[in-house]
Design an enzyme around this catalytic site. Structure first.
Site, PDB file in Angstrom:
ATOM      1  N   GLU A 285     -35.920  38.887 120.705  1.00  0.00           N
ATOM      2  CA  GLU A 285     -35.253  39.437 119.522  1.00  0.00           C
ATOM      3  C   GLU A 285     -34.009  40.227 119.929  1.00  0.00           C
ATOM      4  OE1 GLU A 285     -37.379  41.460 116.123  1.00  0.00           O
ATOM      5  OE2 GLU A 285     -36.287  43.188 116.937  1.00  0.00           O
TER       6      GLU A 285
ATOM      7  N   PHE B 248     -30.521  42.499 118.076  1.00  0.00           N
ATOM      8  CA  PHE B 248     -29.973  43.070 116.856  1.00  0.00           C
ATOM      9  C   PHE B 248     -28.449  43.083 116.944  1.00  0.00           C
ATOM     10  CE2 PHE B 248     -30.730  46.820 119.567  1.00  0.00           C
ATOM     11  CZ  PHE B 248     -29.513  47.498 119.473  1.00  0.00           C
ATOM     12  N   PRO B 249     -27.753  43.057 115.818  1.00  0.00           N
ATOM     13  CA  PRO B 249     -26.287  43.038 115.852  1.00  0.00           C
ATOM     14  C   PRO B 249     -25.732  44.381 116.304  1.00  0.00           C
ATOM     15  CG  PRO B 249     -27.076  43.199 113.591  1.00  0.00           C
ATOM     16  CD  PRO B 249     -28.287  42.967 114.443  1.00  0.00           C
ATOM     17  N   PRO B 250     -24.919  44.410 117.357  1.00  0.00           N
ATOM     18  CA  PRO B 250     -24.334  45.677 117.810  1.00  0.00           C
ATOM     19  C   PRO B 250     -23.466  46.306 116.725  1.00  0.00           C
ATOM     20  CG  PRO B 250     -24.110  43.990 119.497  1.00  0.00           C
ATOM     21  CD  PRO B 250     -24.564  43.291 118.255  1.00  0.00           C
TER      22      PRO B 250
ATOM     23  N   THR C  37     -31.999  40.346 113.963  1.00  0.00           N
ATOM     24  CA  THR C  37     -32.469  41.240 112.911  1.00  0.00           C
ATOM     25  C   THR C  37     -31.445  41.393 111.793  1.00  0.00           C
ATOM     26  OG1 THR C  37     -31.621  43.278 113.904  1.00  0.00           O
ATOM     27  CG2 THR C  37     -33.806  42.524 114.608  1.00  0.00           C
ATOM     28  N   TRP C  38     -31.921  41.936 110.694  1.00  0.00           N
ATOM     29  CA  TRP C  38     -31.148  42.115 109.462  1.00  0.00           C
ATOM     30  C   TRP C  38     -31.314  43.549 109.014  1.00  0.00           C
ATOM     31  CZ3 TRP C  38     -28.118  38.645 106.741  1.00  0.00           C
ATOM     32  CH2 TRP C  38     -27.816  38.954 105.416  1.00  0.00           C
TER      33      TRP C  38
ATOM     34  N   ARG D 179     -40.121  42.218 103.813  1.00  0.00           N
ATOM     35  CA  ARG D 179     -39.866  43.039 102.636  1.00  0.00           C
ATOM     36  C   ARG D 179     -38.736  44.017 102.887  1.00  0.00           C
ATOM     37  NH1 ARG D 179     -43.709  47.661 100.078  1.00  0.00           N
ATOM     38  NH2 ARG D 179     -43.212  48.555 102.093  1.00  0.00           N
ATOM     39  N   GLY D 180     -38.743  44.663 104.057  1.00  0.00           N
ATOM     40  CA  GLY D 180     -37.773  45.715 104.327  1.00  0.00           C
ATOM     41  C   GLY D 180     -38.274  47.043 103.793  1.00  0.00           C
TER      42      GLY D 180
END
Length: 664
Positions: free
Chosen positions: A23, A25-27, A55-56, A114-115
């Site tokens: 996984e 994540f966007p820096p 990831t979002w 879901r978040g």
């Protein structure tokens, strides 16, 4: 290139095979994204994950950057990519755009989450609601929507919770049995696989698998379950992540880490042992079909590379025309975790490539890969580097390895903004209180004036309030040393601190309050403080004083207003330093090592934090209903405030920073 769904790739493996996924994540910064691209290229070649996930951020806060990273993985590197997608606090338009963008870049896998809990029922939606638009409250709503609008184009994954799901920071009732009906509902709606929350208790995971497989509905009997694992990067991060995710830390793990908690290098080494042992235990948990292992990398490569190699999870390479011939590199020299074979390979690579790596004289001692048409990775100077070589570099061995893993330790708020791991590294990005509105109101009441807000900050500094919107716990031991000074800053000036540290002049690395790093070293700190200040105070009092000939040589400062405030010549980002300046505010000297600088303050990181700090303020503000006194007060103060960071360069005088601020 054939694009495959995750479930298709799993089904194609031998029944007893092991596989893994990673996984990312966007820096938060463009430089971090550029460097992540080089890291992804290296890791994909060396490790060959079955797939990767991106990831979002909460409420779509990282949507553009998430899609950018997903496109790099899917299109440029040819990695089977799974895009996380949360649905609560997001409009149907954002969800539709995300799914369409995923299709356009070739992504065929979605992890439907879901978040954060939906807040619409608590304080109303900020976005104009479209009549007839889809409303997303639970992950199952998103799964159903994907199936209804995109059929079986996407392979859809959902989350599982081996220790039970919880919404709040202090869960009262966490029980995986309680979650089962909801999991069944998601699978019936069209979910194809389950990816679990991180855990460190193998017994809890084993019980969870038995529960899922034997649940009365019967629809969970064969669905792939992929356990989520997070390598241990440092002690404080481990405690923070497990607290936020409500994952239990077994006593036997805590006991192994407690005595070395201040030495990140030793924690990382022991952490590799712990995760490797955990993986080996998981190999004995009952499984249907191939066994998967999903690693939350935090955008770092060295630790996960060691774990994968030690556990024999890296698939064997397929010879191709680009591999070195045995006359140059012997592929039988498989790297081992003791580093000797790896180092031998790296020495041979260095001789073969004739690449001379000069270490820059910056405070960080690292090379930043260039972007655009320039060379983005030293390995690209060599035709077709072998997987063994690339793995050696991911392990951080040799000069090329040191450059590749220069940011090997997590880069939090005060790390290097050029690191892929820079930022609030929970992997999900975006401003967040980590509390529901009801919990936030319970903690912080209903402030009705500026003095009410000041009182909250004072209570936190004095230890009477465990959290603020910008902090997840009480003051650290080292910050308690300057508790009196921070209190005076609030009481006498009305300036609200959100980050700070005292000056430290060469104390032992095993000091109970200030120590960190390996034994036998010495650590240093410049005092700094970051705080909210009324714009009028900044423009008429503090900025002129910091710029005076009496004070200016001793300090550096950064300042910015709320991004949503009207911008003009008197209301925009300001700094005493050039844009390229980097202020090292924590460093250490250790036997046999270069100077280590884990904490820095610079323009690019400060600018990124300004957006997040005021974003958190906006989240707090929206915990109160529109047109209420508390919401109006918070909104007004947010619009009037500037965020300012002041660094005092004279670390020999521990009181100098506070003299400056209190005498301005």
């Amino acid at each position: 290139m054939t694009v495959e769904k995750i479930t298709d790739k799993i089904a194609a493996l031998p029944p007893h095979a092991n596989y893994f996924s990673l996984e990312f994540f966007p820096p938060k910064t463009d430089e971090g994204t550029s460097n992540l691209q080089a890291r992804l290229s290296r890791m994909s070649q060396a490790l060959h994950p079955l797939f990767v996930t991106v990831t979002w951020g909460a409420a779509g806060s990282t949507s553009s950057r998430s899609l950018e990273v997903a496109e790099i993985c899917q299109r440029q590197l040819g990695l089977t990519t799974c895009l996380h997608l949360t649905c609560t606090n997001m409009s149907q338009r954002i969800v539709d755009n995300a799914l369409q963008a995923a299709r356009e870049i070739g992504v065929r896998n979605i992890l439907a989450l879901r978040g954060d809990p939906s807040r619409e029922h608590e304080y109303g939606s900020e976005e104009q609601e479209v009549e007839g638009a889809e409303k997303f409250v639970w992950a199952v709503d998103l799964v159903r929507y994907i199936r209804r609008t995109h059929g079986d184009y996407f392979c859809v994954g959902v989350a599982g919770y081996p220790e039970g799901h919880s919404n709040e920071t202090h869960p009262v009732d966490q029980d995986p049995v309680h979650d089962m009906p909801y999991l069944v509902e998601k699978v019936k709606a069209g979910a194809d696989f389950i990816m679990t929350q991180l855990f460190y208790d193998v017994g809890a995971y084993s019980s969870y698998v038995d529960l899922v497989r034997n649940y009365r509905e019967g629809v969970l009997g064969t669905i792939p379950i992929i356990p989520g694992l997070m390598p241990i990067q440092n002690y404080q991060l481990l405690r923070r992540i497990t607290r936020l995710s409500h994952a239990k830390l077994p006593d036997h793990i805590l006991q192994r880490l407690e005595g070395i908690r201040c030495d990140d290098e030793e924690v990382k080494r022991v952490g590799v042992d712990i995760l490797s042992e955990l993986v080996e235990e998981l190999k004995h948990v009952t499984a249907i079909g191939p066994r998967g292992y999903h690693f939350y990398t935090l955008n770092l490569e060295k630790t996960v590379s060691f774990i994968l190699e030690r556990c024999h999870l890296i698939p064997s390479s397929t010879p191709d025309a680009n591999e070195y011939s045995t006359s140059a590199i012997d592929e039988s020299e498989v790297p081992t975790t003791n580093g000797e074979h790896i180092a031998h390979l790296v020495r041979r690579l260095s001789r073969a490539s004739q690449v001379s790596v000069r270490r820059p004289s910056s405070p960080h001692n690292h090379v930043i890969p260039l972007s655009g048409s320039a060379i983005s990775d030293p390995l690209s100077l060599v035709i077709g580097p072998s997987r063994a070589m690339t793995l050696a570099i991911s392990h951080g061995v040799g000069s090329l390895g040191r450059e590749a893993t220069w940011d090997d330790y997590p880069n939090g708020r005060f790390g290097d903004a050029r690191s892929p791991a820079f930022g609030e590294i929970d992997g999900y990005g975006g401003p967040s209180l980590h509390h529901s509105p009801s919990t936030a109101r319970e903690k912080w009441g209903s402030p009705a004036s500026r003095s009410d807000i000041s009182e909250l900050f004072k209570r936190h500094v004095m230890g009477d309030l465990d959290q603020l919107p910008w902090s997840e716990g009480g003051l650290s031991k080292e910050t308690q040393v300057i508790r009196h000074e921070l209190s005076r800053l609030i009481e006498e000036r009305g300036w609200w601190s959100v980050a700070s540290q005292p000056a430290v002049d060469g104390v032992s690395s095993d000091n109970a309050i200030f120590g960190w790093g390996p034994k036998g070293g010495f650590v240093f700190q410049k005092a700094f403080v970051e705080f909210f200040i009324p714009g009028k105070d900044w423009k008429t009092i503090l900025r002129p004083y910091l710029s005076s000939t009496k004070v200016a040589p001793d300090v550096s400062w950064y300042a910015a207003p709320c991004p949503s405030s009207p911008l003009d010549g008197e209301n925009s980002f300001e700094s005493s330093d050039a844009a390229s300046a980097v202020n090292s505010v924590t460093w250490g000297a250790f036997p046999g090592k270069e100077i280590v600088t884990p904490t820095i303050v610079e323009e690019v990181s400060f600018r990124a934090w300004v957006d997040e700090a005021f974003g958190i303020w906006a989240e707090w503000e929206r915990c109160y209903a529109p047109d209420t006194r508390s919401r109006n007060v918070l909104q007004e103060e947010k619009g009037n405030c500037w965020l300012v960071n002041v660094i005092c360069h004279d670390f020999h005088q521990k009181d100098r920073l506070w003299e400056i601020l209190l005498n301005a």
